[in-house]
Design a protein around this motif. Structure first.
Motif, mmCIF file in Angstrom:
data_model
loop_
_atom_site.group_PDB
_atom_site.id
_atom_site.type_symbol
_atom_site.label_atom_id
_atom_site.label_comp_id
_atom_site.label_asym_id
_atom_site.label_seq_id
_atom_site.Cartn_x
_atom_site.Cartn_y
_atom_site.Cartn_z
ATOM 1 N N TYR A 223 -8.078 -2.491 -5.646
ATOM 2 C CA TYR A 223 -8.640 -1.727 -4.527
ATOM 3 C C TYR A 223 -8.071 -0.318 -4.512
ATOM 4 C CZ TYR A 223 -10.273 -6.058 -2.260
ATOM 5 O OH TYR A 223 -10.907 -7.238 -1.939
ATOM 6 N N VAL A 224 -6.769 -0.240 -4.664
ATOM 7 C CA VAL A 224 -6.094 1.050 -4.589
ATOM 8 C C VAL A 224 -4.789 0.950 -5.370
ATOM 9 C CG1 VAL A 224 -4.993 0.437 -2.367
ATOM 10 C CG2 VAL A 224 -5.219 2.839 -2.994
ATOM 11 N N ASN A 225 -4.460 2.021 -6.077
ATOM 12 C CA ASN A 225 -3.197 2.061 -6.813
ATOM 13 C C ASN A 225 -2.742 3.516 -6.867
ATOM 14 O OD1 ASN A 225 -0.982 1.376 -8.378
ATOM 15 N ND2 ASN A 225 -2.133 1.351 -10.306
ATOM 16 N N THR A 226 -1.834 3.859 -5.970
ATOM 17 C CA THR A 226 -1.326 5.229 -5.930
ATOM 18 C C THR A 226 0.112 5.236 -6.468
ATOM 19 O OG1 THR A 226 -0.284 5.131 -3.749
ATOM 20 C CG2 THR A 226 -2.665 5.538 -3.799
ATOM 21 N N LYS A 227 0.756 6.369 -6.393
ATOM 22 C CA LYS A 227 2.150 6.433 -6.832
ATOM 23 C C LYS A 227 3.043 5.549 -5.975
ATOM 24 C CE LYS A 227 2.294 10.937 -9.004
ATOM 25 N NZ LYS A 227 2.780 12.314 -8.977
ATOM 26 N N ARG A 228 2.578 5.236 -4.759
ATOM 27 C CA ARG A 228 3.439 4.529 -3.818
ATOM 28 C C ARG A 228 3.050 3.081 -3.546
ATOM 29 N NH1 ARG A 228 3.948 8.104 1.314
ATOM 30 N NH2 ARG A 228 5.839 6.917 1.691
ATOM 31 N N CYS A 229 1.765 2.788 -3.558
ATOM 32 C CA CYS A 229 1.408 1.386 -3.291
ATOM 33 C C CYS A 229 0.082 0.982 -3.900
ATOM 34 C CB CYS A 229 1.469 1.060 -1.801
ATOM 35 S SG CYS A 229 0.385 2.032 -0.771
ATOM 36 N N GLY B 247 13.363 10.568 7.662
ATOM 37 C CA GLY B 247 14.496 10.818 6.774
ATOM 38 C C GLY B 247 13.968 11.676 5.634
ATOM 39 N N GLY B 248 14.293 11.340 4.434
ATOM 40 C CA GLY B 248 13.794 12.127 3.314
ATOM 41 C C GLY B 248 12.469 11.610 2.777
ATOM 42 N N GLU B 249 11.951 10.534 3.390
ATOM 43 C CA GLU B 249 10.783 9.842 2.832
ATOM 44 C C GLU B 249 9.467 10.405 3.371
ATOM 45 O OE1 GLU B 249 9.806 5.283 2.897
ATOM 46 O OE2 GLU B 249 11.962 5.623 2.990
ATOM 47 N N PRO B 250 8.464 10.576 2.494
ATOM 48 C CA PRO B 250 7.162 11.041 2.984
ATOM 49 C C PRO B 250 6.626 10.031 4.009
ATOM 50 C CG PRO B 250 7.148 10.763 0.575
ATOM 51 C CD PRO B 250 8.447 10.244 1.059
ATOM 52 N N GLY B 251 5.738 10.450 4.863
ATOM 53 C CA GLY B 251 5.163 9.540 5.860
ATOM 54 C C GLY B 251 4.370 8.419 5.199
ATOM 55 N N LYS B 252 3.945 7.501 6.041
ATOM 56 C CA LYS B 252 3.184 6.338 5.571
ATOM 57 C C LYS B 252 1.842 6.772 4.972
ATOM 58 C CE LYS B 252 1.380 2.116 7.797
ATOM 59 N NZ LYS B 252 0.721 1.785 9.087
ATOM 60 N N GLU B 253 1.547 6.215 3.821
ATOM 61 C CA GLU B 253 0.236 6.409 3.190
ATOM 62 C C GLU B 253 -0.527 5.117 3.420
ATOM 63 O OE1 GLU B 253 0.190 7.166 -1.243
ATOM 64 O OE2 GLU B 253 -1.034 5.360 -1.091
ATOM 65 N N GLU B 254 -1.751 5.186 3.871
ATOM 66 C CA GLU B 254 -2.437 3.930 4.144
ATOM 67 C C GLU B 254 -3.886 3.916 3.694
ATOM 68 O OE1 GLU B 254 -1.468 3.302 8.294
ATOM 69 O OE2 GLU B 254 -2.660 4.975 8.965
ATOM 70 N N GLY C 229 -17.418 -0.633 15.645
ATOM 71 C CA GLY C 229 -18.806 -0.589 16.098
ATOM 72 C C GLY C 229 -19.081 -1.697 17.106
ATOM 73 N N SER C 230 -20.345 -1.947 17.343
ATOM 74 C CA SER C 230 -20.763 -2.838 18.439
ATOM 75 C C SER C 230 -20.383 -4.307 18.235
ATOM 76 C CB SER C 230 -22.275 -2.740 18.623
ATOM 77 O OG SER C 230 -22.916 -3.144 17.419
ATOM 78 N N ARG C 231 -20.010 -4.660 17.004
ATOM 79 C CA ARG C 231 -19.655 -6.068 16.774
ATOM 80 C C ARG C 231 -18.177 -6.256 16.484
ATOM 81 N NH1 ARG C 231 -24.238 -8.842 13.212
ATOM 82 N NH2 ARG C 231 -23.185 -10.636 14.115
ATOM 83 N N GLY C 232 -17.378 -5.226 16.769
ATOM 84 C CA GLY C 232 -15.950 -5.317 16.452
ATOM 85 C C GLY C 232 -15.741 -5.166 14.956
ATOM 86 N N ALA C 233 -14.500 -5.304 14.526
ATOM 87 C CA ALA C 233 -14.223 -5.145 13.097
ATOM 88 C C ALA C 233 -12.917 -5.814 12.704
ATOM 89 C CB ALA C 233 -14.154 -3.656 12.734
ATOM 90 N N ILE C 234 -12.896 -6.217 11.445
ATOM 91 C CA ILE C 234 -11.650 -6.672 10.818
ATOM 92 C C ILE C 234 -11.395 -5.702 9.666
ATOM 93 C CG2 ILE C 234 -10.502 -8.494 9.499
ATOM 94 C CD1 ILE C 234 -10.950 -9.431 12.331
ATOM 95 N N VAL C 235 -10.188 -5.142 9.642
ATOM 96 C CA VAL C 235 -9.829 -4.120 8.660
ATOM 97 C C VAL C 235 -8.504 -4.494 7.999
ATOM 98 C CG1 VAL C 235 -9.275 -1.660 8.368
ATOM 99 C CG2 VAL C 235 -10.940 -2.355 10.101
ATOM 100 N N SER C 236 -8.490 -4.484 6.673
ATOM 101 C CA SER C 236 -7.215 -4.677 5.967
ATOM 102 C C SER C 236 -6.550 -3.328 5.807
ATOM 103 C CB SER C 236 -7.448 -5.261 4.573
ATOM 104 O OG SER C 236 -8.004 -6.543 4.657
ATOM 105 N N GLU C 237 -5.246 -3.306 5.990
ATOM 106 C CA GLU C 237 -4.492 -2.070 5.773
ATOM 107 C C GLU C 237 -3.471 -2.318 4.669
ATOM 108 O OE1 GLU C 237 -2.774 0.176 9.262
ATOM 109 O OE2 GLU C 237 -0.963 -0.021 8.058
ATOM 110 N N PHE C 238 -3.528 -1.504 3.621
ATOM 111 C CA PHE C 238 -2.555 -1.547 2.528
ATOM 112 C C PHE C 238 -1.778 -0.248 2.605
ATOM 113 C CE2 PHE C 238 -6.684 -3.177 0.648
ATOM 114 C CZ PHE C 238 -6.443 -4.507 0.943
ATOM 115 N N SER C 239 -0.463 -0.313 2.666
ATOM 116 C CA SER C 239 0.271 0.935 2.881
ATOM 117 C C SER C 239 1.692 0.880 2.350
ATOM 118 C CB SER C 239 0.321 1.243 4.377
ATOM 119 O OG SER C 239 1.238 0.378 5.018
ATOM 120 N N THR C 240 2.332 2.030 2.435
ATOM 121 C CA THR C 240 3.772 2.067 2.243
ATOM 122 C C THR C 240 4.413 1.503 3.515
ATOM 123 O OG1 THR C 240 3.806 4.318 3.113
ATOM 124 C CG2 THR C 240 3.597 4.084 0.728
#
Lengths: 180, 180
Positions: A53-59, B81-88, B148-159
């Protein structure tokens, strides 16, 4: 090496598996499913379908599809440059997965290594993952996995994926599959 | 603030939504679903159900559930800290999600900010995500989204997810929901 028709068959099977698991994909994604035979040319036994689905430098996030009893062979994700190896979580979505990691050996493992490649399956601590169950693997940990009798769909959530850096126990393995 | 019974209702609704989307969860996971009202006490309008599968120092995966027209309010993930913010990456699994990010304003956006909080919705470039579609957000990018009008399910992949570090545009928002 796999033939173009084997590739197409495997791709269609993965799409069917994803659909059965309720996972919706776009036509564009369907076209870039990866079929890996690890260079062993025995895909039905040792192989894997992969949709990244996704492959970046971080995740990174992927869906993996395994046919009944199909094996993803033993490997680990080493440190690359100054970065720790890939950390990954496997979450079973459908079917059953037998995951093998270092630790006390299972007395009666469900998984079966092909007789001629058995020396290259060295870790036998068994983790059984049914739908909704998951396991997080620390970087550089040897592991392999095998689907149960009905195949499996597995989500992988991880840090950056660099397949080319993977170290396989079996010296005959090449991660990049040739399609002729 | 939400009441215990509102919490239980939202939790049950999220479980039903996941089930409809073909997403299998364990009983233990069902018990730790997070119901966020962002401290505004108007959950049906501004709120979110969250099931975090894994959140380590390096990566994170979640399922998000939104009721019909429910909003996750505008925020960004700054450097910590020194870390970039969350990428999602948001991947729509079921329903439709309208995601808003910086860029040319949609002429007729599908989303609607509540009239009294409108000043706190400042980005209006619209990305429509249907099942199988996804969008990757760079760190520290302002964003909000609405089902939208029927709600939603969303996967989140992140740091790594550090909700407590999120910066919301609306000064009345508190990320941690109180249940009384």
């Amino acid at each position: 090496m796999i033939t173009k028709s084997q590739y197409e068959k495997a791709r269609r099977e993965m799409l069917r598996g994803l659909k059965r698991a309720g996972i919706v994909t776009t036509a564009k994604e369907a076209g870039r499913i990866e079929v890996a035979d690890f260079g062993l040319s025995r895909f039905a036994e040792i192989g894997l379908g992969v949709l990244t689905y996704v492959n970046t430098k971080r995740c990174c996030a992927k869906e993996l599809a395994l046919l009944p009893w199909q094996i993803c062979p033993e490997h680990r994700h080493p440190k690359v440059g100054g970065e720790p190896g890939k950390e990954e979580t496997f979450r079973c979505r459908q079917g059953v997965v037998f995951l093998y990691v270092p630790g006390p050996k299972a007395r009666r493992p469900h998984g079966r290594a092909p007789a001629d490649r058995k020396p290259f399956f060295t870790v036998w601590h068994e983790v059984v993952l049914k739908p909704g169950e998951q396991y997080t693997l620390q970087p550089n940990t040897l592991h392999w996995f095998q689907a149960g009798s009905r195949g499996a769909i597995v989500s992988e959530f991880s840090t950056r994926s660099r397949d080319e850096a993977d170290i396989f126990t079996d010296p005959d393995i090449a991660r990049c599959t040739k399609i002729r």
